[in-house]
Design an enzyme around this catalytic site. Structure first.
Site, PDB file in Angstrom:
ATOM      1  N   ASN A   1      -6.052 -72.859  19.447  1.00  0.00           N
ATOM      2  CA  ASN A   1      -4.614 -73.148  19.593  1.00  0.00           C
ATOM      3  C   ASN A   1      -4.016 -72.501  20.842  1.00  0.00           C
ATOM      4  OD1 ASN A   1      -4.246 -70.424  19.004  1.00  0.00           O
ATOM      5  ND2 ASN A   1      -3.478 -70.752  16.934  1.00  0.00           N
TER       6      ASN A   1
ATOM      7  N   ASP B   1      17.747 -59.098  18.706  1.00  0.00           N
ATOM      8  CA  ASP B   1      17.731 -58.986  20.160  1.00  0.00           C
ATOM      9  C   ASP B   1      19.153 -59.015  20.714  1.00  0.00           C
ATOM     10  OD1 ASP B   1      16.118 -59.113  22.679  1.00  0.00           O
ATOM     11  OD2 ASP B   1      17.215 -60.990  22.916  1.00  0.00           O
TER      12      ASP B   1
ATOM     13  N   GLU C   1      19.464 -54.283  18.737  1.00  0.00           N
ATOM     14  CA  GLU C   1      19.196 -53.751  20.068  1.00  0.00           C
ATOM     15  C   GLU C   1      20.537 -53.519  20.767  1.00  0.00           C
ATOM     16  OE1 GLU C   1      16.798 -54.842  24.174  1.00  0.00           O
ATOM     17  OE2 GLU C   1      17.803 -56.436  23.047  1.00  0.00           O
TER      18      GLU C   1
END
Length: 611
Positions: A136, A323, A352
């Protein structure tokens, strides 16, 4: 003749069904606190249809936008047991159906236990960790193909590679894995980090399948480990299918089109700041290839909430790392976070917040005494301790202490813990995938690694280790991000050095791994470290002494950052040493006398269990 008529009917039905290219979420769950689910249907002129749903399920709202290819249908699933529902679409002349499944929920799903200070988090980048399935490495559906010779290219690491090496991570002493995002990223280049996602309901085929991601969680749970998903609320990638055909003009922030963020997160609460500066922080795009999501749009916010809950339920997740948390619309991200924790009261989310001041970082933690001044609450239980990271990044090169340099930097960092609502729920780290590599900064000085790891393993908060540091991996951020995101040795067939195995490690790698394993496994069952009180003393002669203690146990940590041996008069620490007379150093295995003086060599640490 009947066969011909049947074939025509079948083709007619298929052509009508083809009007729906996407349905999100693809299914939902029974017994959810969020019982009203808004199903997005996407297809050519789908909004021209009326819609009904089977089994007496109530449609509470139907929303059409300026784009006729979207239809948002809200249904109430309260008291609806697991079953298949059918949506029927009709334009008065033609009709077609689409199944929507309500699945059975796991027992006690809502009260799942998340990560906390008893855990050690292992941060890895899937593309750079291990290639468990070379078949893959590339996908015909996606633009960027595997090219391991290119530092910033796709190298082929995947979910199976992580599964194959879970026992390595567990042996190290880590109890949780934070993987950088795994959802599809169809960028033409540099897609390996996967922060520019193009489909947030699908695992990137170069990592594996949704089912394999679910298997990863299952395999981790068998080992008593936790899986933390890196969730991105602030932006998607420019290749996202919804960016190519926007549901609404304001689904993404428009200026019109692109405008760069000013990255000044302080504008979010600056009482003297201009509205324009605040707008360009929150609404500006992180980079041109990452269109900025508008969380103040109720459709966008609800989409992100449902997607997050869907992944928790589908993959049985144990936490989120979010994030660029402080770049989001501040009211929108607070609602998103609250919606997740309302559904899962014990679910931990770490945001974050890359700032360099404790008060500014604290602002983004749930129930912050700082944010309370402005009547704001982010609802985010945990934030990342970037000021502590700043200290880790230079202090061990400061051999001679003065008023503001040396170990006093650690002391001054923890002096400000009063600013946080919960200092035990801060993520602490020497480095991560965006920062300079600790071992590069300190030129692979093993003694300095020991000092850093000792503090991280014994200090308040949740320790996070970046993959490879535990075997001495380095990397120069000055050469670009790819250099701090190198392949883990042994993760690819044909690698000469296999650091996943004790027999494959070099002597240098073994030295790092054995030390890390010792301190992290010792930490696992130490409640006094997880939740005990911290008492520290002003450093003298570049030596920092602190205690972790509760009603059952006391641990004394001594860090000598000077190059020469230091002798400590222990009378100074009597309020914590009390009647203890001996200390068992878990690093050296030696027992030390606590009656008079303690001698400690230069650039050395001690973790003393007091007896």
């Amino acid at each position: 003749m009947k066969k011909i008529i049947f074939s025509l009917i079948t083709l007619f039905t298929l052509s009508l069904s083809a009007q729906i290219d996407r349905m999100e979420p693809p299914f939902w769950y029974e017994g959810m606190n969020k019982s009203e689910v808004q199903v997005l249907f996407y297809g050519k002129n789908i909004a021209q249809n009326s819609v009904q749903v089977s089994n007496n399920v109530v449609i509470t709202n139907v929303t059409k936008t300026e784009n006729p290819n979207y239809l948002f249908v809200t249904i109430d699933t309260k008291n609806i047991k697991a079953q298949d529902l059918q949506f029927t679409f009709s334009n008065g002349k033609k009709s077609f159906k689409r199944n929507f499944e309500i699945k059975k929920r796991r027992p006690n799903s809502a009260i799942r236990k998340s990560f906390d200070a008893s855990d050690v988090m292992y941060l890895l980048m899937p593309d750079r960790f291990a290639n468990g399935n070379p078949n893959n490495d590339s996908s015909p559906e996606l633009q960027e193909k595997a090219n391991r010779s290119l530092p910033g290219g796709r190298h082929g690491g995947d979910i199976q590679g992580i599964i194959n090496n879970l026992d390595y991570i567990k042996e190290l002493g880590a109890t949780a894995i934070w993987s950088t995002p795994m959802c599809e990223d169809n960028d033409k280049g540099y897609s390996y980090h996967t922060y520019g996602q193009s489909d947030v309901y699908r695992i990137d085929p170069r990592y594996g399948t949704n089912e394999e991601y679910k298997k990863l969680a299952d395999e981790m749970h068998k080992r008593g480990m936790k899986l933390i998903k890196d969730y991105v609320t602030n932006h998607w990638g420019a290749e996202h299918w919804m960016f190519k055909d926007m549901p609404t003009y304001d689904w993404f922030h428009q200026f019109p089109g692109y405008a760069q963020s000013n990255y000044r997160m302080t504008t979010q609460y600056d009482i003297n700041g201009s509205k324009r500066d605040a707008k360009y922080c929150m609404d500006g795009w992180f980079v041109p290839s990452m269109p900025d999501l508008n969380q103040s749009n109720p459709l966008v916010l609800n989409y992100l909430i449902q997607n997050a809950i869907w992944w928790i339920e589908y993959a049985d997740l144990d936490g989120f790392r979010v994030d660029t948390y402080s770049y989001n619309d501040k009211e929108g991200i607070a609602k998103w976070t609250k919606a997740i924790t309302d559904e899962y009261p014990y679910f931990n989310i770490v945001g974050e917040v890359w700032m360099h001041d404790q008060a500014q970082i604290s602002y983004w933690q749930k129930d912050s005494p700082i944010a309370k001044i402005q009547s704001y609450n982010s609802n985010c239980p945990s934030v990342m301790d970037f000021t502590l990271h700043d200290v880790f990044g230079n202090v061990f090169n400061e051999d001679r202490a003065d008023w503001s340099n040396g170990m006093i930097k650690f002391y001054e960092n923890f002096v400000n813990d009063f600013l946080y609502a919960d200092s035990n729920n801060l993520l602490i780290f020497l480095e991560n995938h965006d920062t300079g590599r600790f071992n590069h900064i300190y030129q692979n000085d093993f003694k300095k690694y020991q000092l850093g790891m000792t503090i991280m393993a014994t200090m308040r908060g949740i320790p996070q280790l970046y993959y490879g540091s535990e075997i001495g991996m380095a990397g120069d951020k000055g050469k670009g991000d790819a250099d701090i995101r190198q392949d883990f040795p042994g993760g690819w067939e044909g690698d000469v050095n296999n650091a996943f195995l004790a027999s494959g490690r070099t002597a240098e790698q073994a030295k790092y791994f054995d030390f890390s394993k010792k301190v992290l496994n010792w930490r696992k069952n130490k409640e006094v470290i997880h939740t005990g009180k911290l008492t520290h003393y002003i450093p003298e002669n570049n030596v920092y002494v602190y205690f972790r203690h509760n009603d059952k146990e006391t641990v004394m940590v001594v860090i000598n950052n000077a190059t020469d041996t230091q002798n400590l008069n222990l009378i100074r620490f009597q309020e914590n040493i009390k009647s203890f007379t001996l200390g068992n150093d878990i690093l050296s295995g030696k027992t030390v006398d606590l009656k008079n003086e303690l001698s400690i060599e230069g650039k050395t640490s001690m973790i003393l269990e007091l007896k």
